[in-house]
Design an enzyme around this catalytic site. Sequence first.
Site, PDB file in Angstrom:
ATOM      1  N   HIS B 237       0.797  -1.210   0.000  1.00 24.87           N
ATOM      2  CA  HIS B 237       0.000   0.000   0.000  1.00 24.87           C
ATOM      3  C   HIS B 237       0.842   1.277   0.000  1.00 24.87           C
ATOM      4  CE1 HIS B 237      -3.664   2.164  -0.248  1.00 24.87           C
ATOM      5  NE2 HIS B 237      -3.146   3.014   0.596  1.00 24.87           N
ATOM      6  N   TYR B 241       1.838   5.404  -2.335  1.00 27.40           N
ATOM      7  CA  TYR B 241       2.200   6.773  -1.930  1.00 27.40           C
ATOM      8  C   TYR B 241       3.603   7.128  -2.403  1.00 27.40           C
ATOM      9  CZ  TYR B 241      -2.041   6.297   0.662  1.00 27.40           C
ATOM     10  OH  TYR B 241      -3.345   6.061   0.988  1.00 27.40           O
ATOM     11  N   HIS B 388      -9.629   0.994 -10.759  1.00 25.82           N
ATOM     12  CA  HIS B 388      -9.243   2.011  -9.776  1.00 25.82           C
ATOM     13  C   HIS B 388      -7.793   2.448  -9.995  1.00 25.82           C
ATOM     14  CE1 HIS B 388      -8.259   3.893  -5.969  1.00 25.82           C
ATOM     15  NE2 HIS B 388      -7.318   2.987  -5.780  1.00 25.82           N
ATOM     16  N   PHE B 389      -6.862   1.484 -10.080  1.00 29.58           N
ATOM     17  CA  PHE B 389      -5.473   1.953 -10.085  1.00 29.58           C
ATOM     18  C   PHE B 389      -5.024   2.440 -11.460  1.00 29.58           C
ATOM     19  CE2 PHE B 389      -4.413  -2.777  -9.932  1.00 29.58           C
ATOM     20  CZ  PHE B 389      -3.867  -2.877 -11.189  1.00 29.58           C
ATOM     21  N   HIS B 390      -5.875   2.265 -12.475  1.00 28.39           N
ATOM     22  CA  HIS B 390      -5.556   2.973 -13.719  1.00 28.39           C
ATOM     23  C   HIS B 390      -5.946   4.455 -13.625  1.00 28.39           C
ATOM     24  CE1 HIS B 390      -4.583  -0.915 -15.477  1.00 28.39           C
ATOM     25  NE2 HIS B 390      -4.000  -0.243 -16.456  1.00 28.39           N
ATOM     26  N   ARG B 451     -10.475  -9.773 -11.722  1.00 27.68           N
ATOM     27  CA  ARG B 451      -9.375  -8.981 -12.255  1.00 27.68           C
ATOM     28  C   ARG B 451      -8.370  -9.911 -12.927  1.00 27.68           C
ATOM     29  NH1 ARG B 451      -5.562  -7.011  -7.211  1.00 27.68           N
ATOM     30  NH2 ARG B 451      -4.386  -6.072  -8.908  1.00 27.68           N
ATOM     31  N   ARG B 452      -7.480  -9.306 -13.701  1.00 25.79           N
ATOM     32  CA  ARG B 452      -6.382  -9.971 -14.410  1.00 25.79           C
ATOM     33  C   ARG B 452      -6.725 -11.380 -14.898  1.00 25.79           C
ATOM     34  NH1 ARG B 452      -1.823  -9.233  -9.709  1.00 25.79           N
ATOM     35  NH2 ARG B 452      -2.664 -10.559  -8.114  1.00 25.79           N
TER      36      ARG B 452
END
Lengths: 189, 564
Positions: B237, B241, B388-390, B451-452
């Site tokens: 996680h 950041y 989300h992370f795209h 996913r994936r």
Amino acid sequence: MTESETQQEDSTQLTMGIDPWERNWIRFSIALLVVFAALVTIAGFAGGFQLPGVDSEVDPRTVTDSGPWSEPGVREIAPGRYEAYVIAQAWSFTPREIVLPIGAEVDIMVTSVDVQHGFKVSDTNLNMQVVPGQVSRLSFTFDEVGEFPYICTEYCGQGHAAMYGTIRVLSEVDFAALADDSSTEEASS
Amino acid sequence: MTAIDEPLTSVADPEGYTLSAWERRFIGIHLFIAIVALGIGSLIGPLQALEFSNVDLYRYLEPVLQSYYQGLTLHGVLNALVWTTFFIVGFTTFTTVKGLRRPLSHPKVNVAGLVVMVVGLLMTAIPLLLDQATVLYTFYPPLKASWLFYVGLTLVVVGSWISGVGFYLTLMAWRRENRGVRSPFIALAGVINAAMWQIATLGVAVEMLTMLIPWSFGLIDATDPELARTYFWFTGHPLVYFWLLPVYISWYGMLPKQVGGRLFSDSIARLAFWMFLIVSVPVGFHHQFADPGIPQVWKWIHAVLTYGVALPSMLTAFTVIASLEYAARRRGGTGLIGWVRALPWNDPSVAAQLLAGILFMFGGIGGLTNASYNVNLVIHNTAWVPGHFHLTVATAVTLSFMGITYWLVPHLSHKRLWSPKVAVVQAWTWFVGMVIFSNAMHMLGLLGAPRRTPLGEAPYVPEEWNGHLLRVSIGGTILLISAITYLVVMWKTFRGPKASPSEVPEAPIAESLRDAQLTPVWLDRFKPWLIVAALLVLLAYGPQLVDQIVNMNLNSPGVDFDIW
């Protein structure tokens, strides 16, 4: 902002210099996040919501040799209460199908004998990471007739996309008929 | 907004330090490797997106790429790990020397860092390209990759640590030379990110050194996959950041200058970075809500702490938007929202970062969903997550980094940016492609798509997913066009003729509205924040981690064939 025009090395001025609008935004942000945390806490611990947690540990090399894991499948443990043992193995679930009557409350336990897998039942909150060495467990009550696929949601190698099974929830009548059929088959064989 | 009419004169000369030729080349090497990695990784991405509509290009790519999963592994490792890490270390080198207006104090340390990172990258690349590490970028055991993969990735991280030490030593040297002066924001923020990264990567370092590397060498037979997951997410996680904070350095410390304004609040900018240092790490269990073997109470504690880490991002939203509004009103912008039009949208670096910021708001809201103790079960391991992370790493971070390179690459290479107009189009195509792609992925996730997974070949796909699958492919194709455009702009710039000094863009370093010297001393000290960070990690991870280590069961050998 006006105090910035008299810039002196005066310790009384060593403040953060936060704009009033900004101060209010910070207060609002903190309040919003506290409310979110509170709501999630209430929703997470009231009303029977559950996450997977600590269940039993197993040895993935020997888990299918004996005990309930040697005969994966669904069984009725009390009227209306079922338990299902599901083995995840590249690239299929055993059993491939779980048949339940409507209204059945079922404890689903899943473990893997090789790599990590996922177990997610469409249109429900049943979603578990399946990790070798650990038993993932959630319970659910099926109140609707229909087919609910359980899909492997964790990459487990070349055949991952084909790895799934189906929970079939039948009406009382259909379920009873199915039970009769299978007992006749057993008797005749 | 009282200070709008105040003349915008510099308190100190921000251009007081000119980078040496060696520094420009040294930083440039980082960026070159980063952009090559992004190029290769981004060309592979659309192969996945097209597969969703049954356009399987992989069959034509053998023997270069053996499978969807090998392509996906390369896409993830190159874009999320290599592009980001090399860009960040290069960019932090820049913010350190430019911010402090002094050379690196121990350049050999930083050179050693780069060398170790490059050696690690080459070691990682071999098994990835040979299809011997098709374990995706999460490398969950007991999927077993070649030892080269684990050792190589470890070296990339160790190299970034060494570079981080170089940044820290340079900041300490500057402080000895400038006692009583507040550290320049962009330099301090870069070092805070390096420190956070060193704490965060302890998790994956322990995973590699005590479990995966000995296992891949055959020194131990088996792994404890649940413990490995806990180690991994200790790092996994805060990794996001580590990607994000350099963007915040640009949004707080550079973008205001690019749009003709100032940093709205120096204090809040610093406070946000310190908050990230202390709350980035103790939140990892929110990636493990669906895991067995971890008590619910720890999952809940990390869920609450994750709301804590949302706070500095909300502070950032205010300060960055206030800085932009201040500049826009100086430029004659009016209206409650209408001032946005007054920003210099024809500057590709600005356009890219503004568009990245817009999508990041949606990424942040989705992130709060992911972190929610109860709602997470709806989307865990579904297509929602890459959706989300795209928005976050692939847009907020990547599109901002692209925007930064639009001035940084010309600045370092003494070239002119090739066609700013094309670069503006690139930023918009990325934005549009990602809106389509990401929205469709979020929808698929809500409908339960994993996913994936190559959904084009999955037997369980119901008809109602088809429209979304098609939109994933369309978005991915637009993104491919955007990625190629970016590479062309970079290549043409890089290969272009030397520009005259007046044509070379200056480094945009924003002044604060208020003299930074008025910022309290406690926002310029490492020790108290590091102590709080260590305490929080011990409290939030200590008991459960010790329990899992004490009860470790190395009983998962994996399979004895290449499962991919």
